[in-house]
Design an enzyme around this catalytic site. Structure first.
Site, PDB file in Angstrom:
ATOM      1  N   SER A  59      50.820 -18.042  43.198  1.00 43.43           N
ATOM      2  CA  SER A  59      51.146 -18.645  44.500  1.00 43.43           C
ATOM      3  C   SER A  59      50.369 -17.980  45.623  1.00 43.43           C
ATOM      4  O   SER A  59      50.021 -16.788  45.541  1.00 43.43           O
ATOM      5  CB  SER A  59      52.643 -18.438  44.757  1.00 43.43           C
ATOM      6  OG  SER A  59      52.965 -18.719  46.083  1.00 43.43           O
ATOM      7  N   TYR A  91      59.743 -12.983  45.955  1.00 42.84           N
ATOM      8  CA  TYR A  91      59.149 -14.045  45.137  1.00 42.84           C
ATOM      9  C   TYR A  91      57.638 -13.806  44.982  1.00 42.84           C
ATOM     10  O   TYR A  91      57.097 -13.805  43.880  1.00 42.84           O
ATOM     11  CB  TYR A  91      59.428 -15.408  45.781  1.00 42.84           C
ATOM     12  CG  TYR A  91      58.546 -16.506  45.277  1.00 42.84           C
ATOM     13  CD1 TYR A  91      58.769 -17.077  44.031  1.00 42.84           C
ATOM     14  CD2 TYR A  91      57.469 -16.979  46.038  1.00 42.84           C
ATOM     15  CE1 TYR A  91      57.947 -18.073  43.552  1.00 42.84           C
ATOM     16  CE2 TYR A  91      56.645 -17.975  45.572  1.00 42.84           C
ATOM     17  CZ  TYR A  91      56.876 -18.528  44.331  1.00 42.84           C
ATOM     18  OH  TYR A  91      56.053 -19.508  43.859  1.00 42.84           O
ATOM     19  N   LYS A 133      55.103 -12.792  41.586  1.00 41.99           N
ATOM     20  CA  LYS A 133      53.856 -13.476  41.183  1.00 41.99           C
ATOM     21  C   LYS A 133      52.697 -12.486  41.125  1.00 41.99           C
ATOM     22  O   LYS A 133      51.870 -12.519  40.210  1.00 41.99           O
ATOM     23  CB  LYS A 133      53.540 -14.605  42.172  1.00 41.99           C
ATOM     24  CG  LYS A 133      54.548 -15.749  42.150  1.00 41.99           C
ATOM     25  CD  LYS A 133      54.466 -16.542  40.863  1.00 41.99           C
ATOM     26  CE  LYS A 133      55.489 -17.633  40.771  1.00 41.99           C
ATOM     27  NZ  LYS A 133      55.462 -18.373  39.514  1.00 41.99           N
TER      28      LYS A 133
HETATM   29  N1  UFG Z   1      59.421 -25.921  58.030  1.00 43.02           N
HETATM   30  C1  UFG Z   1      60.114 -26.420  59.115  1.00 43.02           C
HETATM   31  N2  UFG Z   1      61.345 -26.950  58.910  1.00 43.02           N
HETATM   32  C2  UFG Z   1      61.935 -27.000  57.685  1.00 43.02           C
HETATM   33  C3  UFG Z   1      61.223 -26.487  56.570  1.00 43.02           C
HETATM   34  C4  UFG Z   1      59.973 -25.959  56.792  1.00 43.02           C
HETATM   35  O1  UFG Z   1      59.627 -26.384  60.247  1.00 43.02           O
HETATM   36  O2  UFG Z   1      63.080 -27.482  57.582  1.00 43.02           O
HETATM   37  C5  UFG Z   1      58.073 -25.372  58.231  1.00 43.02           C
HETATM   38  C6  UFG Z   1      57.961 -23.911  57.842  1.00 43.02           C
HETATM   39  O3  UFG Z   1      58.335 -23.080  58.906  1.00 43.02           O
HETATM   40  C7  UFG Z   1      56.504 -23.815  57.466  1.00 43.02           C
HETATM   41  C8  UFG Z   1      56.138 -25.205  56.922  1.00 43.02           C
HETATM   42  O4  UFG Z   1      57.190 -26.065  57.395  1.00 43.02           O
HETATM   43  O5  UFG Z   1      55.743 -23.589  58.611  1.00 43.02           O
HETATM   44  C9  UFG Z   1      56.119 -25.276  55.422  1.00 43.02           C
HETATM   45  O6  UFG Z   1      57.320 -24.701  54.936  1.00 43.02           O
HETATM   46  P1  UFG Z   1      57.782 -24.750  53.414  1.00 43.02           P
HETATM   47  O7  UFG Z   1      59.091 -24.046  53.329  1.00 43.02           O
HETATM   48  O8  UFG Z   1      57.686 -26.131  52.888  1.00 43.02           O
HETATM   49  O9  UFG Z   1      56.641 -23.921  52.669  1.00 43.02           O
HETATM   50  P2  UFG Z   1      56.122 -22.442  52.915  1.00 43.02           P
HETATM   51  O10 UFG Z   1      54.752 -22.557  53.477  1.00 43.02           O
HETATM   52  O11 UFG Z   1      57.073 -21.610  53.644  1.00 43.02           O
HETATM   53  O12 UFG Z   1      56.156 -21.891  51.428  1.00 43.02           O
HETATM   54  C10 UFG Z   1      55.378 -22.431  50.410  1.00 43.02           C
HETATM   55  C11 UFG Z   1      56.135 -22.443  49.095  1.00 43.02           C
HETATM   56  C12 UFG Z   1      56.440 -21.062  48.636  1.00 43.02           C
HETATM   57  C13 UFG Z   1      55.226 -20.211  48.650  1.00 43.02           C
HETATM   58  C14 UFG Z   1      54.525 -20.287  49.953  1.00 43.02           C
HETATM   59  C15 UFG Z   1      53.253 -19.546  49.821  1.00 43.02           C
HETATM   60  O13 UFG Z   1      57.336 -23.155  49.229  1.00 43.02           O
HETATM   61  O14 UFG Z   1      56.925 -21.110  47.326  1.00 43.02           O
HETATM   62  O15 UFG Z   1      54.248 -21.629  50.288  1.00 43.02           O
HETATM   63  O16 UFG Z   1      52.390 -19.823  50.743  1.00 43.02           O
HETATM   64  F1  UFG Z   1      55.568 -18.927  48.440  1.00 43.02           F
END
Ligand code: UFG
Length: 325
Positions: A117, A141, A145
């Site tokens: 990841s 997490y 990885k």
């Molecule tokens: N976000 C919102 N509102 C929400 C959910 C997410 O604004 O309800 C934003 C987050 O703040 C972030 C973006 O949308 O800026 C993407 O968020 P996600 O939770 O979908 O994904 P992340 O980038 O946080 O995480 C993903 C994977 C993880 C991994 C990570 C590594 O879900 O498993 O990328 O980069 F670890």
């Protein structure tokens, strides 16, 4: 053609990988404990064995089926939960992976593709992030990885197990032809949350932070379509069959898309307004996370087909509309 054992093959990414492997005429055995994987994600053409990676004997028996390549996608993946219950992540992700590697040693299986990841990088120091960027996970997490990648290096050196670790950026979308039937349960990621808000399954959602130093103040991510991830896995299988080399490869599009752009595009695809509000920043979120996947382009001769976020969202929206649950 290879005989591939897909561990976690009933899951969201796993089912798309199995589909692609079958499309390319590989023989597939799926091993999954169905904890988050779903029975409806199984394909007739693939053999299915229900089992847990913590069950060493069962793993060993499966590996005895003349497996050429193992694809290991069985893991817990909720970042927040890994910070609250690291012991669950240590057991499932780390101990589970050690079991897989030890079972491979005992049964003389020599190739593994590991689902890593972008979380191994933590907060990026430069963009786009390439594979030489230092690893500095900021959640447990991501740490699991990163540690498994280190184990792979040692098992390669000491036991001749070759590996391709694929560092996914933000996986999104569903098979465009609707062949994967199981929609992810209890989604934790942005796009499925937006979809739930669109269909009224939840009463709106929040955008975490609008004061980042990005194009519109909301976080930018690199959204890679799950079917593009799947083609990369199939190519990685062929690569391992041909060569005794190991690789660590980023899988992304190289394009930063902001949360606001995702929401705007979703509204356009769906043709209606989706309810949301702005909330404070979420802890641990980097402003921007974008991949350089040049190495994967070269090594695997792979390129993502889905670059446009609207096209990606359409495949997710189709899934919403075919959902019967
Ligand atoms: N976000 C919102 N509102 C929400 C959910 C997410 O604004 O309800 C934003 C987050 O703040 C972030 C973006 O949308 O800026 C993407 O968020 P996600 O939770 O979908 O994904 P992340 O980038 O946080 O995480 C993903 C994977 C993880 C991994 C990570 C590594 O879900 O498993 O990328 O980069 F670890």
């Amino acid at each position: 053609m290879a005989k591939v054992l897909v561990i976690g093959g009933a899951g969201y990414i796993g089912s798309h990988v199995v589909l692609e492997l079958l499309e390319k005429k590989n023989q597939v055995v799926v091993f999954d404990n169905l904890s988050t994987g779903q029975r409806e994600n199984l394909f007739e053409a693939a053999e299915f064995i229900e089992g847990d990676i913590l069950d060493f004997e069962k793993l060993k028996n499966v590996m005895k089926k003349n497996i050429d390549v193992v694809i290991h996608l069985a893991a817990k993946k909720a970042v927040w939960e890994s910070m609250k219950n690291p012991e669950i992540y240590a057991t499932n992700n780390i101990e589970g992976s050690i079991n897989i590697l030890n079972a491979m040693v005992e049964t003389n299986v020599k190739n593994i593709i590991f689902s890593s990841s972008a979380a191994v990088y933590g907060t990026p120091e430069y963009l786009p992030v390439d594979e030489n960027h230092k690893k500095n996970p900021i959640n447990f997490y991501g740490y699991t990885k990163s540690l498994i990648e280190e184990l792979l290096k040692w098992y390669d050196e000491l036991k001749g197990i070759h590996y391709i670790a694929l560092r996914y950026f933000n996986a999104v979308g569903y098979d465009a032809l609707g062949r994967v039937k199981g929609k992810e349960k209890n989604p934790q990621n942005l796009l499925p949350i937006v979809m739930e808000a669109a269909t009224g399954k939840r009463n709106g959602f929040e955008i975490y932070g609008k004061d980042y130093d990005t194009k519109d103040g909301t976080c930018e991510r690199d959204y890679i379509h799950v079917s593009d991830l799947a083609t990369a896995h199939e190519k990685a299988v062929q690569k391992l069959m041909k060569e005794n080399e190991s690789y660590i490869l980023n899988l992304g599009t190289g394009k930063g898309v902001s949360v606001q752009e995702v929401v705007n595009a979703a509204q356009k695809v769906i043709g209606k307004k989706i309810k949301y509000t702005y909330a404070p920043r979420r802890e641990g979120d980097p402003a921007k996370l974008v991949a350089s996947s040049d190495l994967a382009y070269q090594v695997l001769n792979w390129k993502p087909k889905y670059i446009n976020i609207e096209d990606i969202i359409k495949t997710t929206w189709n899934m919403e509309n075919t959902d019967e649950h």
